[in-house]
Scaffold this motif. Structure first.
Motif, mmCIF file in Angstrom:
data_model
loop_
_atom_site.group_PDB
_atom_site.id
_atom_site.type_symbol
_atom_site.label_atom_id
_atom_site.label_comp_id
_atom_site.label_asym_id
_atom_site.label_seq_id
_atom_site.Cartn_x
_atom_site.Cartn_y
_atom_site.Cartn_z
ATOM 1 N N THR A 121 61.742 31.082 12.206
ATOM 2 C CA THR A 121 62.251 30.450 13.418
ATOM 3 C C THR A 121 63.178 31.408 14.151
ATOM 4 O OG1 THR A 121 62.139 28.245 12.434
ATOM 5 C CG2 THR A 121 63.584 28.515 14.341
ATOM 6 N N LEU A 122 62.841 31.722 15.390
ATOM 7 C CA LEU A 122 63.711 32.539 16.236
ATOM 8 C C LEU A 122 64.729 31.610 16.878
ATOM 9 C CD1 LEU A 122 64.120 35.463 17.425
ATOM 10 C CD2 LEU A 122 62.808 34.634 19.403
ATOM 11 N N LEU A 123 65.973 31.738 16.504
ATOM 12 C CA LEU A 123 67.041 30.896 17.044
ATOM 13 C C LEU A 123 67.490 31.382 18.410
ATOM 14 C CD1 LEU A 123 69.137 30.534 13.778
ATOM 15 C CD2 LEU A 123 67.567 28.840 14.764
ATOM 16 N N GLY B 110 67.810 34.363 13.557
ATOM 17 C CA GLY B 110 66.637 33.679 13.031
ATOM 18 C C GLY B 110 66.900 33.043 11.685
ATOM 19 N N THR B 111 65.975 32.194 11.252
ATOM 20 C CA THR B 111 66.108 31.522 9.968
ATOM 21 C C THR B 111 64.736 31.091 9.468
ATOM 22 O OG1 THR B 111 67.382 29.827 8.775
ATOM 23 C CG2 THR B 111 66.420 29.176 10.879
ATOM 24 N N ALA B 112 64.661 30.725 8.198
ATOM 25 C CA ALA B 112 63.413 30.211 7.621
ATOM 26 C C ALA B 112 63.724 29.516 6.310
ATOM 27 C CB ALA B 112 62.406 31.334 7.389
ATOM 28 N N GLN B 113 62.933 28.518 5.985
ATOM 29 C CA GLN B 113 62.959 27.885 4.674
ATOM 30 C C GLN B 113 61.797 28.463 3.875
ATOM 31 O OE1 GLN B 113 66.295 26.116 5.108
ATOM 32 N NE2 GLN B 113 65.130 25.302 3.390
ATOM 33 N N ARG B 114 62.098 29.014 2.709
ATOM 34 C CA ARG B 114 61.064 29.660 1.903
ATOM 35 C C ARG B 114 61.156 29.182 0.458
ATOM 36 N NH1 ARG B 114 57.401 31.111 4.937
ATOM 37 N NH2 ARG B 114 56.603 32.477 3.292
ATOM 38 N N PRO B 115 60.049 29.186 -0.285
ATOM 39 C CA PRO B 115 60.120 28.881 -1.708
ATOM 40 C C PRO B 115 60.983 29.917 -2.431
ATOM 41 C CG PRO B 115 57.848 28.916 -0.920
ATOM 42 C CD PRO B 115 58.687 29.489 0.164
ATOM 43 N N VAL B 116 61.616 29.486 -3.499
ATOM 44 C CA VAL B 116 62.455 30.390 -4.277
ATOM 45 C C VAL B 116 61.682 31.635 -4.699
ATOM 46 C CG1 VAL B 116 63.743 30.646 -6.434
ATOM 47 C CG2 VAL B 116 63.994 28.574 -5.081
ATOM 48 N N SER B 117 60.402 31.475 -5.026
ATOM 49 C CA SER B 117 59.597 32.602 -5.483
ATOM 50 C C SER B 117 59.432 33.679 -4.419
ATOM 51 C CB SER B 117 58.217 32.124 -5.948
ATOM 52 O OG SER B 117 57.546 31.449 -4.893
#
Length: 258
Positions: A66-68, A12-19
């Motif tokens: 996101t489930l890859l 899996g993966t994700a884009q997240r804010p630095v915070s």
């Protein structure tokens, strides 16, 4: 069959804010950052050990991840049936590490006493502390207890020759890490005791934890466990994909650790 003793399975993966990913932010300009999700597979004589079980598509979507590839589907691509798994190490009961527990019908599940007490106790009355837990995942773990399929541990334990569990706490009360010794090689699967490799040098931390002091002490324990030549594998760092080679060109999600 491909030669390997330990794999990281990138599911899996994700884009997240630095915070969302760091307690200390030195750059005033927040930018999206990537967090990756792994489970780990250890092959020993007569034992096939899965370290953590990941999340499913529904849970991932609810949390914006996101489930890859579903972890069970990844195992199937590797030629491993879910019933082939002999042991499952649950490093902790957070949603991305303890989903899909019922998918492994013949496995013994290894969990720390402190983690089960934490995930089912009064701390879950507080929204911030229960946020990374999925109620159904915790209930699945309880069901396994009632099926006599959980092996509880209180601290360090050797579950197979060369494969040990070590209680570190911090991120979750009963978080455990896994060490694997094979000949002269030593691997430390840190799971969420170390989200990102850089935290070992800058003493940063993931901004969600049960005990901050234990998070910091866990870094020292990882260093001690690894010694001078051991490899520490962070739990959510995209650097794992750059640092380790794919098992095969048609299996890009499986990275050979050992």
């Amino acid at each position: 069959m491909h030669e390997w003793k330990a794999l990281a399975i990138h599911y899996g993966t994700a884009q997240r804010p630095v915070s969302d990913l760091a307690l200390e932010i030195n750059d005033l300009h927040e930018a999206a950052s990537r967090i990756d999700y792994f489970v780990w597979l250890i092959r020993l004589p007569n034992r096939l050990i899965l370290v953590d079980t990941g999340f499913n598509a529904e849970e991932g979507a609810a949390r914006g991840r996101t489930l890859l590839i579903h972890p069970v589907a990844a195992l199937s691509r590797l030629g491993i049936e879910h019933s082939d798994i002999t042991d499952v190490v649950v490093t902790h009961l957070h949603y991305d590490h303890a989903g899909n527990l019922p998918a492994f019908p013949k496995a013994t599940f290894h969990i720390q006493d402190r983690e089960m007490a934490y995930g089912t106790g009064r701390c879950m009355c507080h929204e911030r502390m229960r946020r990374p837990f999925a109620a159904e995942g915790v209930v699945d773990a309880v069901r396994l207890v009632f099926q006599s399929r959980v092996c509880f541990h209180d601290g360090e334990a050797e579950i197979a020759p060369g494969c040990k569990l070590h209680l570190v706490g911090g991120h979750s009360k009963g978080l455990q890490v896994v060490t694997l010794t094979a000949g002269d090689a030593l691997l430390v699967i840190a799971s969420d005791a170390l989200h990102f490799q850089s935290y070992l040098t800058n003493d940063n931390a993931f901004p969600l934890f049960a005990d901050y002091a234990e998070v910091m002490e866990a870094y020292n324990k990882l260093r001690i466990l690894a010694g001078r030549n051991g490899l520490i594998i962070p739990g959510h760092d995209p650097v794992v994909l750059d640092r380790f080679s794919a098992l095969a060109t048609d299996l890009p999600f499986a990275r050979v650790l050992l």
